[in-house]
Design a protein around this motif. Sequence first.
Motif, PDB file in Angstrom:
ATOM      1  N   LEU B 638       0.811  -1.217   0.000  1.00 36.42           N
ATOM      2  CA  LEU B 638       0.000   0.000   0.000  1.00 36.42           C
ATOM      3  C   LEU B 638       0.844   1.267   0.000  1.00 36.42           C
ATOM      4  N   TYR B 639       1.946   1.237   0.781  1.00 41.66           N
ATOM      5  CA  TYR B 639       2.793   2.423   0.901  1.00 41.66           C
ATOM      6  C   TYR B 639       3.936   2.336  -0.103  1.00 41.66           C
ATOM      7  N   THR B 640       4.505   3.490  -0.418  1.00 42.03           N
ATOM      8  CA  THR B 640       5.615   3.496  -1.375  1.00 42.03           C
ATOM      9  C   THR B 640       6.937   3.096  -0.711  1.00 42.03           C
ATOM     10  N   ASN B 641       6.999   3.223   0.619  1.00 39.85           N
ATOM     11  CA  ASN B 641       8.271   2.916   1.293  1.00 39.85           C
ATOM     12  C   ASN B 641       8.242   1.503   1.872  1.00 39.85           C
ATOM     13  N   LYS B 642       9.301   1.145   2.642  1.00 38.16           N
ATOM     14  CA  LYS B 642       9.471  -0.239   3.082  1.00 38.16           C
ATOM     15  C   LYS B 642       9.041  -0.431   4.529  1.00 38.16           C
ATOM     16  N   TRP B 643       8.449  -1.560   4.799  1.00 38.10           N
ATOM     17  CA  TRP B 643       7.848  -1.807   6.104  1.00 38.10           C
ATOM     18  C   TRP B 643       8.264  -3.142   6.714  1.00 38.10           C
ATOM     19  N   GLU B 659      -2.892   3.430  -8.374  1.00 42.07           N
ATOM     20  CA  GLU B 659      -2.227   2.672  -9.428  1.00 42.07           C
ATOM     21  C   GLU B 659      -1.721   3.571 -10.557  1.00 42.07           C
ATOM     22  N   ASP B 660      -2.228   4.809 -10.623  1.00 44.11           N
ATOM     23  CA  ASP B 660      -1.727   5.742 -11.638  1.00 44.11           C
ATOM     24  C   ASP B 660      -0.594   6.601 -11.091  1.00 44.11           C
ATOM     25  N   GLY B 661      -0.114   6.288  -9.863  1.00 41.33           N
ATOM     26  CA  GLY B 661       1.023   6.999  -9.303  1.00 41.33           C
ATOM     27  C   GLY B 661       0.661   8.290  -8.591  1.00 41.33           C
ATOM     28  N   LEU B 838      11.627   2.133  -5.400  1.00 42.33           N
ATOM     29  CA  LEU B 838      11.359   1.471  -6.673  1.00 42.33           C
ATOM     30  C   LEU B 838      11.988   0.082  -6.750  1.00 42.33           C
ATOM     31  N   ASP B 839      12.819  -0.265  -5.754  1.00 43.59           N
ATOM     32  CA  ASP B 839      13.415  -1.604  -5.784  1.00 43.59           C
ATOM     33  C   ASP B 839      12.520  -2.645  -5.131  1.00 43.59           C
ATOM     34  N   LYS B 840      11.370  -2.229  -4.610  1.00 44.97           N
ATOM     35  CA  LYS B 840      10.439  -3.232  -4.080  1.00 44.97           C
ATOM     36  C   LYS B 840       9.832  -4.019  -5.241  1.00 44.97           C
ATOM     37  N   GLY B 845       0.912   1.428  -7.802  1.00 44.92           N
ATOM     38  CA  GLY B 845       1.437   2.542  -8.583  1.00 44.92           C
ATOM     39  C   GLY B 845       2.889   2.387  -9.003  1.00 44.92           C
ATOM     40  N   LEU B 846       3.524   1.258  -8.675  1.00 47.26           N
ATOM     41  CA  LEU B 846       4.959   1.098  -8.932  1.00 47.26           C
ATOM     42  C   LEU B 846       5.367   1.418 -10.377  1.00 47.26           C
ATOM     43  N   PRO B 847       4.717   0.839 -11.393  1.00 48.02           N
ATOM     44  CA  PRO B 847       5.200   1.121 -12.751  1.00 48.02           C
ATOM     45  C   PRO B 847       5.160   2.608 -13.095  1.00 48.02           C
ATOM     46  N   GLU B 848       4.061   3.275 -12.734  1.00 47.02           N
ATOM     47  CA  GLU B 848       3.952   4.702 -13.061  1.00 47.02           C
ATOM     48  C   GLU B 848       5.018   5.502 -12.336  1.00 47.02           C
TER      49      GLU B 848
END
Lengths: 90, 949
Positions: B638-643, B659-661, B838-840, B845-848
């Motif tokens: 869900l989050y952009t960072n690491k947990w 999903e659209d970033g 982005l290395d997750k 939304g990862l691709p966008e």
Amino acid sequence: MLLVPCPNCGPRNSADLRYGGESHARPDPATAAPLQWRGYLYLRDNPAGWLRETWYCRSGCRRWFTLERNTATNEFRDPPQPGDKRGAKA
Amino acid sequence: MTMSRLEAQPTEVIDRSTTQRFRWNGKRFSGFEGDTIASALAAAGEHVFSRSMKYHRPRGILTADYWDPNLLVQVGDDPNVRAGHRLLEAGMDVQAQNVWPSLRHDIKAANGLVSRFLTAGFYYKTFMRPQKLWPAYERVLATFAPGGKVDPDTPHRYHDKRYTHPDVVVAGAGPAGIEAALAAAAAGARVLLVEHEHAVGGHLRYAHPEPARAALSELRAALDASDVEVLTDSTVTGRYEDNWLGIVQRNHPIAVERLIKARAKVLVVAPGLIERPFVFSGNDRPGVITSGAARRLINLWGVKPGERAVVFTANSDGDAAAADLDRVGVEVAAVIDGRDGRRVSAAQGSSKALEAVLAGGTRTEADLLVVAAGWTAPTSLLNMSGDRPVYDPNAARFFPSDPPGNVLATGGLAGDGSLDELRAHGAATGQLAAERAAAVAHRYQARTARALPVTGDEPAWVADLRVPLRRTHHPELHRSDTHGMIDFSEDVGSKDLVAAAREGYDSVELAKRYTTATMGSAQGKLETVNTVAAIAEARGETIAQVGTTVWRPPYAPLTLGALAGRVFEPVRVSSIHPWHEANGVRTILAGQWIRPDHYGDPAAEVRNVRANVGLIDVTPLGKLDLRGPDIPKLLNLLYTNKWSKLPVGKVRYGMMCAEDGVVLDDGVTGRLGEDHYLMTTTSSGAAGVWEWVENWLQTERPHWRVHVTPVTTAYSSINVAGPKSRELVSRVVEGVDLSPEAFKYMEVRTATVAGVAGCFMWRIGFTGELSFELHVPAGHGMHVWEALMEAGADLGVGPFGLEGQRIMRLEKGHFIVGQDTDGLTLGPSTGLSPLIKLDKDDFAGLPELAWAADRKLPMIVAIQPDDPNVVPEEAAQIVRGDTNEILGRITSSRMSPMLGRAICLGQVEPELAAGGTKVTVLLVSGERISATVMDHHAHFDPDGERLRG
């Protein structure tokens, strides 16, 4: 207002639910090309006829579920594979 | 035409013992209880009620019912009241509309002299050029607009709403509708019978002959003895998907109107038929009325409609009108029988009164012309059900074609017959409706997994075996050998439609919009068929070939009050709200929440927090209780960072993207135990994020073991902020070492606070100060708040509201999702790229976001106006120099109490994002000011020393 047959709660006013839209699979984010991903984000078949779509019973059982609806008649039917809940992102 | 009150009639609905006094255009009048405004005025001899819309022609009674287009009046502050329908009340102040300076002497009637220039499309053609003159045209034309006057200071009156789920709704309580309701109720259905008029009975109400009167008494008695719920003075205004019905009830005892939303299993449509005017020269002259109007005036209100009448009749209703006139002493000078091919050609007279009728070369002096030329089938509710009614030239009207199985027509809409035949058809329809409703009910019940199990098999869908009503021949009578008015409400004549067809507007839908025929207050009920007939005539085709317009909702015009009505939106307050109210709070509505905005002086609240300690009630903060072993996977998704490595006792900030970033939400999530986390969301995003989480867990990752419980209102949330917050919290918290070494920034503890066990407490810092956020079981929220206030009295503790918090977060440069971001703001634009991992393997939304990483994006930046005293408006544009080229905008702005200067956040094009860049801000006043982009988002304490203290 549409009467949407929630599998748990029975027929409910569509305003009691969130419309999840046309059901479509999420591409693998590791390999998806831009066109493919944006197709997932923005492109819909929008047929005049049977359409598989997702709903969220926000005021009832809180389940996301998939149904098929004939967009020309608003008739509902269960999807071909009951239990397959793969669906769209809202 | 001289009208007067007759002796008592056996069918009359007035109470002659109760006189009601009222005013009409300032003069005193009186009528009886049971009169409509129009019947009372007619009985008093009034025969001009309004001026027509375009030509300001004098208009009198036409149909004497709800649809009468000539009887729109102003009653007090209520415009466009239908005087043919609205019951008289003592003290009413009734005014004619669309008259200037008065009903009797209307200057704009001069329009009539130039009527050949005011034909179809006149306004379009004349006023479209030059375009720059349109504002001037508009001012003049507005004074010509018809309708009553709306008083903006009108007091708000109560409009109600009701939801109901009857088995069968019957629209129309004529003999067939009543029989349908009775039969359905007898078969066990819950029935709602809705009647447009003030009493049930339909055309039987104004039928004089004894058999009709006996039948009406019998039907009324049966209704009284039944379980049918009867709504009179109420209209089924629309039929929508799955028999979702809008019903306006106008006779509610306490509400002006009540909008009823009904989900009917079966709808029975029984509106009867509406009498249609006939088109001939002078057909809108006062004194020309329909046969229904004549019979209603005589039989319902005991009004003698004239002294010497000509009757043009093509059916039994016209014959009945002639009989009624004769019976009450109106001299029937001539009967022109339309069934013999005879036609009325012209109604002649002065501008305000009928003097003679021309027919077949014969001139007959008369002050009344009664016309019975045929019927319009009000198929509206069938059209709204998807049916396309079909025209039958033999019966000269439209009939239902193939409505869906849960919509059944009966009565005159379905066909003709004797009273007994119509009643029998109604009863058969009611029986069928009840049987089908039982099948629908069974289906609904069987589909509801959690409800009581259904017993037995689904009842069969009963076939429609009703004996159809026959169709009686009726001559097709639309227009005589002269031209006349077709749409009385819009002043559209048959010549206008001919002209429109000649200009190429020869399809019904085009001609309707071009001429506005059928678009007035009668909503096509009187004029649609004649409109179609005129176009058919112009095209040399038949009505069936031309087809008709689709009737759409509403069946009858609705007031905005009825639609706005009572609002069911809930209002939410925290358990601490009574304290706020007792302490001078100014509230602000945030979504459904009523929240403290400030307590009188937000700047002082800010200074107190920065100097001492303050409390803010942040209960609306979205809170999700997460349990289960797969929570780190969920958070990573869900989050952009690491947990993955968040230890127990720690909290972390995270940003969510869709999903659209685009930035979706943000907040902190803390790990309370091995498999137990508390996620917080923005207050406005609480519901949406929960649905978002459930969507991922239910549809994409159903095998993950995470259980989500929304606990937003299960906890009262209190943020204790300020340099003295540790001292204050230490006075009420037990069992937790609060020292900076033991309880660090971004850590969470379970604590007992003011004796309340099971509280969560974390150190975070939206305000930029040392702060402790307490999440207390909601029932104890007030207790803990008061304990903090009491314990901190010597520390200078005080409350602060949303405004103070917004100032402080802006001083710190924290963006607010939805305020400083919008629906296009991609994750990196927030300046939080380091938090987008982005290395997750995967996250929403990862691709966008990966593709966006290489692009230059608009950025959120801190901005300070060079003049420290100017606070640009939020949404003020950032432009290039003296041009209007937009390069960004101010998204948040305040005067900072700490810095004594204006501070902002804004979004700017990438070229302006570097610190030190000078930008131009275009204020709402048009003034341009210079401002500087800052190096850091934080205007105040950029190194964050205060909150880590």
